[in-house]
Design a protein around this motif. Structure first.
Motif, PDB file in Angstrom:
ATOM      1  N   ALA A 142      -6.624  -5.150   1.773  1.00 40.55           N
ATOM      2  CA  ALA A 142      -6.362  -5.610   0.614  1.00 40.55           C
ATOM      3  C   ALA A 142      -6.136  -5.838  -1.187  1.00 40.55           C
ATOM      4  CB  ALA A 142      -6.406  -7.887   1.653  1.00 40.55           C
ATOM      5  N   THR A 143      -7.184  -5.038  -1.166  1.00 39.78           N
ATOM      6  CA  THR A 143      -7.231  -4.565  -2.710  1.00 39.78           C
ATOM      7  C   THR A 143      -7.157  -3.682  -3.024  1.00 39.78           C
ATOM      8  OG1 THR A 143      -9.707  -4.655  -2.130  1.00 39.78           O
ATOM      9  CG2 THR A 143      -9.332  -7.136  -2.229  1.00 39.78           C
ATOM     10  N   THR A 144      -8.159  -2.525  -3.251  1.00 40.51           N
ATOM     11  CA  THR A 144      -7.424  -1.069  -3.771  1.00 40.51           C
ATOM     12  C   THR A 144      -7.043  -0.088  -2.769  1.00 40.51           C
ATOM     13  OG1 THR A 144      -9.333   0.020  -2.826  1.00 40.51           O
ATOM     14  CG2 THR A 144      -9.948  -1.305  -5.171  1.00 40.51           C
ATOM     15  N   GLY A 145      -6.127  -0.628  -2.005  1.00 40.58           N
ATOM     16  CA  GLY A 145      -5.160   0.317  -0.824  1.00 40.58           C
ATOM     17  C   GLY A 145      -4.135  -0.254  -1.190  1.00 40.58           C
ATOM     18  N   ALA A 146      -4.015  -1.263  -0.926  1.00 40.18           N
ATOM     19  CA  ALA A 146      -2.386  -2.544  -0.736  1.00 40.18           C
ATOM     20  C   ALA A 146      -2.329  -2.251  -2.435  1.00 40.18           C
ATOM     21  CB  ALA A 146      -2.364  -3.666   0.013  1.00 40.18           C
ATOM     22  N   ALA A 147      -3.076  -2.093  -2.977  1.00 36.44           N
ATOM     23  CA  ALA A 147      -2.701  -1.898  -4.777  1.00 36.44           C
ATOM     24  C   ALA A 147      -1.872  -0.967  -5.169  1.00 36.44           C
ATOM     25  CB  ALA A 147      -3.995  -1.904  -5.651  1.00 36.44           C
ATOM     26  N   LYS A 148      -2.825   0.677  -4.374  1.00 39.39           N
ATOM     27  CA  LYS A 148      -2.706   1.937  -4.602  1.00 39.39           C
ATOM     28  C   LYS A 148      -0.911   1.633  -3.850  1.00 39.39           C
ATOM     29  CE  LYS A 148      -3.153   6.434  -4.237  1.00 39.39           C
ATOM     30  NZ  LYS A 148      -4.361   7.802  -3.718  1.00 39.39           N
ATOM     31  N   LEU A 149      -0.414   1.278  -2.805  1.00 35.51           N
ATOM     32  CA  LEU A 149       0.685   1.619  -2.373  1.00 35.51           C
ATOM     33  C   LEU A 149       1.279   0.851  -3.427  1.00 35.51           C
ATOM     34  CD1 LEU A 149       2.382   1.824  -0.323  1.00 35.51           C
ATOM     35  CD2 LEU A 149       1.529  -0.050   1.385  1.00 35.51           C
ATOM     36  N   LEU A 150       1.686  -0.938  -3.910  1.00 35.30           N
ATOM     37  CA  LEU A 150       2.393  -0.967  -4.526  1.00 35.30           C
ATOM     38  C   LEU A 150       2.599  -0.481  -5.923  1.00 35.30           C
ATOM     39  CD1 LEU A 150       1.660  -3.567  -1.927  1.00 35.30           C
ATOM     40  CD2 LEU A 150       1.799  -5.378  -3.392  1.00 35.30           C
ATOM     41  N   GLY A 151       1.604   0.831  -6.041  1.00 37.71           N
ATOM     42  CA  GLY A 151       2.262   0.684  -7.156  1.00 37.71           C
ATOM     43  C   GLY A 151       1.861   0.229  -8.818  1.00 37.71           C
ATOM     44  N   ILE A 152      -0.001  -0.485  -8.229  1.00 37.86           N
ATOM     45  CA  ILE A 152      -0.915  -1.910  -9.402  1.00 37.86           C
ATOM     46  C   ILE A 152      -1.849  -1.619  -9.367  1.00 37.86           C
ATOM     47  CG2 ILE A 152       1.953  -3.582  -9.124  1.00 37.86           C
ATOM     48  CD1 ILE A 152      -0.549  -4.458  -7.274  1.00 37.86           C
ATOM     49  N   GLU A 153      -2.514  -0.175  -8.876  1.00 42.31           N
ATOM     50  CA  GLU A 153      -4.064  -0.444  -9.135  1.00 42.31           C
ATOM     51  C   GLU A 153      -4.583   0.080 -10.183  1.00 42.31           C
ATOM     52  OE1 GLU A 153      -1.674   3.936  -8.602  1.00 42.31           O
ATOM     53  OE2 GLU A 153      -1.167   2.300  -8.294  1.00 42.31           O
ATOM     54  N   GLY A 154      -3.731   0.412 -11.167  1.00 43.25           N
ATOM     55  CA  GLY A 154      -3.648  -0.171 -12.833  1.00 43.25           C
ATOM     56  C   GLY A 154      -4.575  -1.887 -13.230  1.00 43.25           C
ATOM     57  N   THR A 155      -3.582  -2.450 -12.055  1.00 38.41           N
ATOM     58  CA  THR A 155      -3.700  -3.945 -12.479  1.00 38.41           C
ATOM     59  C   THR A 155      -4.209  -4.714 -11.382  1.00 38.41           C
ATOM     60  OG1 THR A 155      -1.456  -3.700 -13.453  1.00 38.41           O
ATOM     61  CG2 THR A 155      -2.435  -5.634 -12.931  1.00 38.41           C
ATOM     62  N   ALA A 156      -4.255  -4.286 -10.729  1.00 41.94           N
ATOM     63  CA  ALA A 156      -4.554  -5.478  -8.856  1.00 41.94           C
ATOM     64  C   ALA A 156      -5.994  -4.632  -7.909  1.00 41.94           C
ATOM     65  CB  ALA A 156      -3.403  -6.003  -8.609  1.00 41.94           C
ATOM     66  N   GLY A 157      -6.685  -5.132  -7.340  1.00 41.35           N
ATOM     67  CA  GLY A 157      -7.304  -4.837  -6.903  1.00 41.35           C
ATOM     68  C   GLY A 157      -8.643  -4.567  -6.754  1.00 41.35           C
ATOM     69  N   ARG A 158      -9.201  -5.063  -8.402  1.00 39.71           N
ATOM     70  CA  ARG A 158     -10.553  -4.815  -9.151  1.00 39.71           C
ATOM     71  C   ARG A 158     -10.969  -6.476  -9.660  1.00 39.71           C
ATOM     72  NH1 ARG A 158     -12.199   0.315 -10.910  1.00 39.71           N
ATOM     73  NH2 ARG A 158     -14.182  -0.369 -11.080  1.00 39.71           N
ATOM     74  N   LEU A 159     -11.580  -6.774  -9.911  1.00 32.67           N
ATOM     75  CA  LEU A 159     -11.582  -7.104 -11.186  1.00 32.67           C
ATOM     76  C   LEU A 159     -12.977  -6.346 -12.368  1.00 32.67           C
ATOM     77  CD1 LEU A 159     -12.767 -11.026  -9.584  1.00 32.67           C
ATOM     78  CD2 LEU A 159     -11.259 -10.041 -11.249  1.00 32.67           C
ATOM     79  N   ALA A 160     -12.102  -4.832 -13.286  1.00 27.01           N
ATOM     80  CA  ALA A 160     -13.017  -4.690 -14.001  1.00 27.01           C
ATOM     81  C   ALA A 160     -12.289  -4.928 -15.533  1.00 27.01           C
ATOM     82  CB  ALA A 160     -12.649  -3.394 -13.739  1.00 27.01           C
ATOM     83  N   ARG A 161     -12.719  -4.313 -16.672  1.00 27.42           N
ATOM     84  CA  ARG A 161     -11.688  -4.478 -18.011  1.00 27.42           C
ATOM     85  C   ARG A 161     -10.402  -3.716 -17.777  1.00 27.42           C
ATOM     86  NH1 ARG A 161     -12.741  -5.532 -23.227  1.00 27.42           N
ATOM     87  NH2 ARG A 161     -11.441  -4.288 -24.673  1.00 27.42           N
ATOM     88  N   GLY A 162      -9.173  -4.373 -19.078  1.00 29.15           N
ATOM     89  CA  GLY A 162      -8.518  -4.263 -18.500  1.00 29.15           C
ATOM     90  C   GLY A 162      -7.290  -4.334 -17.396  1.00 29.15           C
ATOM     91  N   PHE A 163      -8.012  -4.881 -15.666  1.00 26.87           N
ATOM     92  CA  PHE A 163      -7.493  -4.967 -14.429  1.00 26.87           C
ATOM     93  C   PHE A 163      -6.752  -6.578 -14.877  1.00 26.87           C
ATOM     94  CE2 PHE A 163      -8.499  -1.503 -13.447  1.00 26.87           C
ATOM     95  CZ  PHE A 163      -8.260  -0.941 -12.014  1.00 26.87           C
TER      96      PHE A 163
END
Length: 431
Positions: free
Chosen positions: A379-400
């Motif tokens: 429900a974070t990094t895996g799903a974000a990659k499926l949606l094509g938003i792995e550089g935006t969602a799924g983590r709390l890191a700089r630029g997300f």
């Protein structure tokens, strides 16, 4: 019957009106109007001018909690997350994180901080449902289709007023043999009403995909089996074969989109995977040969355990028995997929006005045998990659994105805490 003998009306003349109708049905027009009034009032109080063309984002510092990074599994105590204009500028231990002055602070002491959760299969038909999904932790989502493009309207609401809806990947209308009343919503679909057997020819399938893409759909939703949630249907009965599914996939790819496919039987799942779908939805009876093929191709599995578990609670005896039979089979498939390395994504398949917390799907992933961190990743990094938003969602890191959930308790010890977020932050605004 070939539908191409009846040319559609020019799309330039119909698209704006169709999407305006979808917005009215979804209630997003009223939501945007109310949000605009509130933003203008707030700007006036603060002595600023409101920019109606700019998304509403916020500046926020979340401090004092325990931060979990699902990508690495790293846990940081007494953490600080700095969000500026809706984007994370820094996240880490207090001792190494500079906190800007004059920014609102959300006290997270005694709580865990996670990135906003990603819901990979949900049906959001209204602005109210969208807001409820956010409040239950889903700050990003992929639509499982709507009848009249309401998910496209919800996506536009999220872009302009992020706190009112999850970041959306919209699927538009379902590519299915019987479009039902959906045909009435779009003049470009009306020629399909003449087809005796519904949307089954390759031309008809391409038409529905092309119309969806023209209306602004990000992904395409189709099916290979009948529905489990209707007692009169047989979920193992196949409605499209591999050739038909391949036509849907090819048309979607020409438009730069992937396909999610409603599937139950092993043959149906296998045909869908071999046709090139991006993800298998439900997939109760997916078999080992298909799972191996999914791993090889990188095809995602979105099992929607929440929906299948819900069948067992139905007052209809057929559905209740179906749920009791299907859930153990699906749990077995989920664990087998995980052990083989098939990518998994969490999705509740919420619909009909009832929005389940995405944390419930994480709970069921854990119950199926996934380690807690891996369940959280669905429900974070895996799903974000499926949606094509792995550089935006799924983590709390700089630029997300500045999307976060705060929970009472350690989710690595008890994932059920994700079902009831204490605070949700969407684009730097605490809700």
């Amino acid at each position: 019957m070939c539908v191409e003998n009846t040319p559609p009306p020019p799309s330039r003349l119909t698209r704006r009106g169709i999407l305006a109708g979808a917005a009215a049905l979804a209630g997003t027009t009223a939501a945007l109007s109310a949000a605009g009034t509130s933003a203008a009032a707030a700007a006036e109080r603060n002595g600023r001018s409101a920019d109606s063309g700019r998304a509403t984002t916020g500046d926020l510092v979340i401090e004092g909690g325990t931060l979990l990074d699902p990508a690495t599994g790293e846990v940081t105590e007494d953490a600080v997350v700095v969000i500026v204009d809706g984007v994370v500028r820094a996240a880490g231990p207090r001792s190494r994180t500079q906190v800007p002055e004059g920014v609102d602070v959300l006290d997270a002491h005694g709580r865990w901080i996670l990135p906003g959760l990603v819901e990979a299969h949900i049906h959001l038909n209204t602005a109210d449902e969208a807001k409820e999904a956010v409040l239950k932790g889903a700050t990003s989502a992929r639509s499982g289709s709507t009848n009249f493009y309401q998910d496209i309207a919800v996506r536009e609401l999220a872009r302009q007023v992020p706190q009112l809806a999850p970041r959306m990947r919209a699927a538009g209308i379902f590519v299915t043999p019987d479009l039902g009343d959906t045909i009435l919503a779009d003049p470009d679909l009306t020629p399909l009403a003449k087809l005796r057997n519904g949307v089954r020819s390759l031309d008809a399938l391409r038409r529905v995909v092309d119309v969806n893409l023209d209306r602004g759909a990000d992904v395409i939703k189709t099916r290979v089996n009948e529905r489990a949630g209707l007692p009169e249907q047989d979920p193992l009965a196949q409605v499209y074969d591999r050739e038909q599914l391949s036509a849907v996939v090819a048309a979607a790819r020409r438009g730069g989109s992937g396909v999610l496919c409603h599937s139950y039987s092993e043959k149906g799942c296998h045909d869908a995977v071999m046709a090139g779908v991006r993800s298998v939805e439900h997939g109760v009876f997916v078999g080992e040969r298909t799972l191996h093929e999914m791993r090889r191709r990188g095809t995602y599995f979105t099992p929607t355990l929440t929906a299948i578990a819900g069948l067992a609670e139905s007052s209809n005896p057929v559905l209740a028995e179906r749920g009791r039979t299907y859930l153990p089979a699906l749990e077995h498939a989920v664990l087998a997929a995980h052990e083989l390395g098939v990518p998994l994504a969490a999705g509740t398949d919420s619909s009909g006005g009832e929005v389940d917390p995405i944390g419930r799907e994480v709970e069921l992933m854990r119950a199926a045998g996934l380690p807690a961190l891996d369940a959280i990743r669905t429900a974070t990094t895996g799903a974000a990659k499926l949606l094509g938003i792995e550089g935006t969602a799924g983590r709390l890191a700089r630029g997300f994105a500045g999307d976060a959930v705060l929970v009472d308790g350690d989710p690595l010890a008890d994932v059920t805490v994700l079902k009831s977020p204490v605070h949700v932050v969407r684009s730097g605004i605490a809700l």
